[in-house]
Structures are given as structure tokens and as C-alpha cells.
Design a protein around this motif. Structure first.
Motif, PDB file in Angstrom:
ATOM      1  N   ASP A 184       0.843  -1.230   0.076  1.00  0.00           N
ATOM      2  CA  ASP A 184      -0.057  -0.014   0.015  1.00  0.00           C
ATOM      3  C   ASP A 184       0.812   1.339   0.051  1.00  0.00           C
ATOM      4  O   ASP A 184       1.616   1.422   0.896  1.00  0.00           O
ATOM      5  CB  ASP A 184      -0.881   0.045   1.282  1.00  0.00           C
ATOM      6  N   PHE A 185       0.655   1.991  -1.173  1.00  0.00           N
ATOM      7  CA  PHE A 185       1.576   3.419  -1.058  1.00  0.00           C
ATOM      8  C   PHE A 185       0.695   4.422  -0.698  1.00  0.00           C
ATOM      9  O   PHE A 185      -0.532   4.380  -0.846  1.00  0.00           O
ATOM     10  CB  PHE A 185       1.900   3.543  -2.512  1.00  0.00           C
ATOM     11  N   ASN A 186       1.260   5.388  -0.065  1.00  0.00           N
ATOM     12  CA  ASN A 186       0.766   6.727   0.300  1.00  0.00           C
ATOM     13  C   ASN A 186       1.335   7.782  -0.849  1.00  0.00           C
ATOM     14  O   ASN A 186       2.693   7.926  -0.599  1.00  0.00           O
ATOM     15  CB  ASN A 186       0.910   7.014   1.743  1.00  0.00           C
ATOM     16  N   LEU A 187       0.399   8.792  -0.852  1.00  0.00           N
ATOM     17  CA  LEU A 187       0.895   9.837  -1.850  1.00  0.00           C
ATOM     18  C   LEU A 187       1.375  11.096  -1.106  1.00  0.00           C
ATOM     19  O   LEU A 187       0.799  11.413   0.090  1.00  0.00           O
ATOM     20  CB  LEU A 187      -0.111  10.556  -2.646  1.00  0.00           C
ATOM     21  N   LYS A 188       2.819  11.202  -1.327  1.00  0.00           N
ATOM     22  CA  LYS A 188       3.386  12.378  -0.470  1.00  0.00           C
ATOM     23  C   LYS A 188       3.429  13.484  -1.731  1.00  0.00           C
ATOM     24  O   LYS A 188       3.259  13.204  -2.881  1.00  0.00           O
ATOM     25  CB  LYS A 188       4.728  12.389   0.013  1.00  0.00           C
ATOM     26  N   GLY A 189       3.851  14.684  -1.504  1.00  0.00           N
ATOM     27  CA  GLY A 189       3.975  15.928  -2.376  1.00  0.00           C
ATOM     28  C   GLY A 189       4.967  15.564  -3.354  1.00  0.00           C
ATOM     29  O   GLY A 189       4.761  15.825  -4.543  1.00  0.00           O
ATOM     30  N   ASP A 190       6.085  14.728  -3.009  1.00  0.00           N
ATOM     31  CA  ASP A 190       7.049  14.796  -4.156  1.00  0.00           C
ATOM     32  C   ASP A 190       7.589  13.119  -4.224  1.00  0.00           C
ATOM     33  O   ASP A 190       8.497  12.798  -4.915  1.00  0.00           O
ATOM     34  CB  ASP A 190       8.456  15.372  -3.837  1.00  0.00           C
ATOM     35  N   CYS A 191       6.646  12.208  -3.922  1.00  0.00           N
ATOM     36  CA  CYS A 191       7.042  10.751  -3.924  1.00  0.00           C
ATOM     37  C   CYS A 191       5.810   9.809  -3.184  1.00  0.00           C
ATOM     38  O   CYS A 191       4.918  10.518  -2.916  1.00  0.00           O
ATOM     39  CB  CYS A 191       8.166  10.515  -3.013  1.00  0.00           C
ATOM     40  N   ILE A 192       5.930   8.680  -3.544  1.00  0.00           N
ATOM     41  CA  ILE A 192       4.953   7.603  -2.935  1.00  0.00           C
ATOM     42  C   ILE A 192       5.880   6.939  -1.784  1.00  0.00           C
ATOM     43  O   ILE A 192       6.916   6.865  -1.988  1.00  0.00           O
ATOM     44  CB  ILE A 192       4.471   6.978  -3.937  1.00  0.00           C
ATOM     45  N   ALA A 193       5.219   6.598  -0.782  1.00  0.00           N
ATOM     46  CA  ALA A 193       5.817   6.103   0.314  1.00  0.00           C
ATOM     47  C   ALA A 193       5.148   4.600   0.741  1.00  0.00           C
ATOM     48  O   ALA A 193       3.820   4.710   0.379  1.00  0.00           O
ATOM     49  CB  ALA A 193       5.609   7.166   1.626  1.00  0.00           C
TER      50      ALA A 193
END
Length: 101
Positions: free
Chosen positions: A24-33
Motif C-alpha cells: 500500500d503506497f501513500n501519496l506525498k508531495g514529491d514521492c510515494i511512500a
């Protein structure tokens, strides 16, 4: 990029998981985590394999999109879900180009 037609978000997520998109990825401003792996992937470090959009029946805030994502070396595969339209997350131009293309 999208060979499957899903009626619901949960149907898409379940099928993608069966096909190996288990993180499961989370969206950050400059990447996915990926919190479970303590990993962040920048736009140049991942590929968007599939995109599936779902529209809410009565409320625009229910509009969502699911991305099937793999790392460049394809060792890590997972999903990222987000709203789209007016409710989408604020992201860098590089992330927008990668995800919205």
C-alpha cells in the motif's frame, strides 16, 4: 495501460492484490511512500502499470483513482489510491506528470 474493467474500487484492489500488487503506497508531495517497507520512491524510481478511475454516484468527493505501481526493478508492486478532480492531493509537477499522464 488499463485492460481490466472494474465496477468498484474494492473489486479493483482485490484483483490487483491477487496479481501481486500487495504493498500500500501513500501519496506525498514529491514521492510515494510505502510505510510497511519504510520506503519512498521518487517519480524516476517507479512505473505506473495501470490506472483505474471510479466516479461517485451522487457526490463528487467520492471520485477516486487507483494506480497499480511497480518499482523500476519490479521487485516492489503495490497500489496507490487517491481522489481526483478538485479533491486530489497537492503534488509536485514531476509527480503530477508521472501520475496524471
Amino acid at each position: 495501460m488499463n485492460d481490466n474493467n472494474y465496477d468498484t474500487l474494492s473489486e479493483a484492489l482485490n484483483d490487483l492484490k491477487k496479481r501481486g500488487y500487495t504493498e500500500d503506497f501513500n501519496l506525498k508531495g514529491d514521492c510515494i511512500a510505502c510505510p510497511s517497507l519504510q520506503l519512498e520512491l521518487r517519480p524516476e524510481e517507479f512505473e505506473v502499470d495501470e490506472v483505474h478511475r471510479f466516479e461517485g454516484m451522487s457526490y463528487p468527493g467520492d471520485n477516486s483513482v487507483v494506480y497499480a505501481i511497480s518499482s523500476r526493478d519490479r521487485a516492489i508492486k503495490g497500489v496507490l489510491t487517491d481522489a481526483y478532480g478538485a479533491y486530489a492531493e497537492a503534488i509536485t509537477p514531476e509527480m503530477a506528470q508521472k501520475l496524471r499522464a
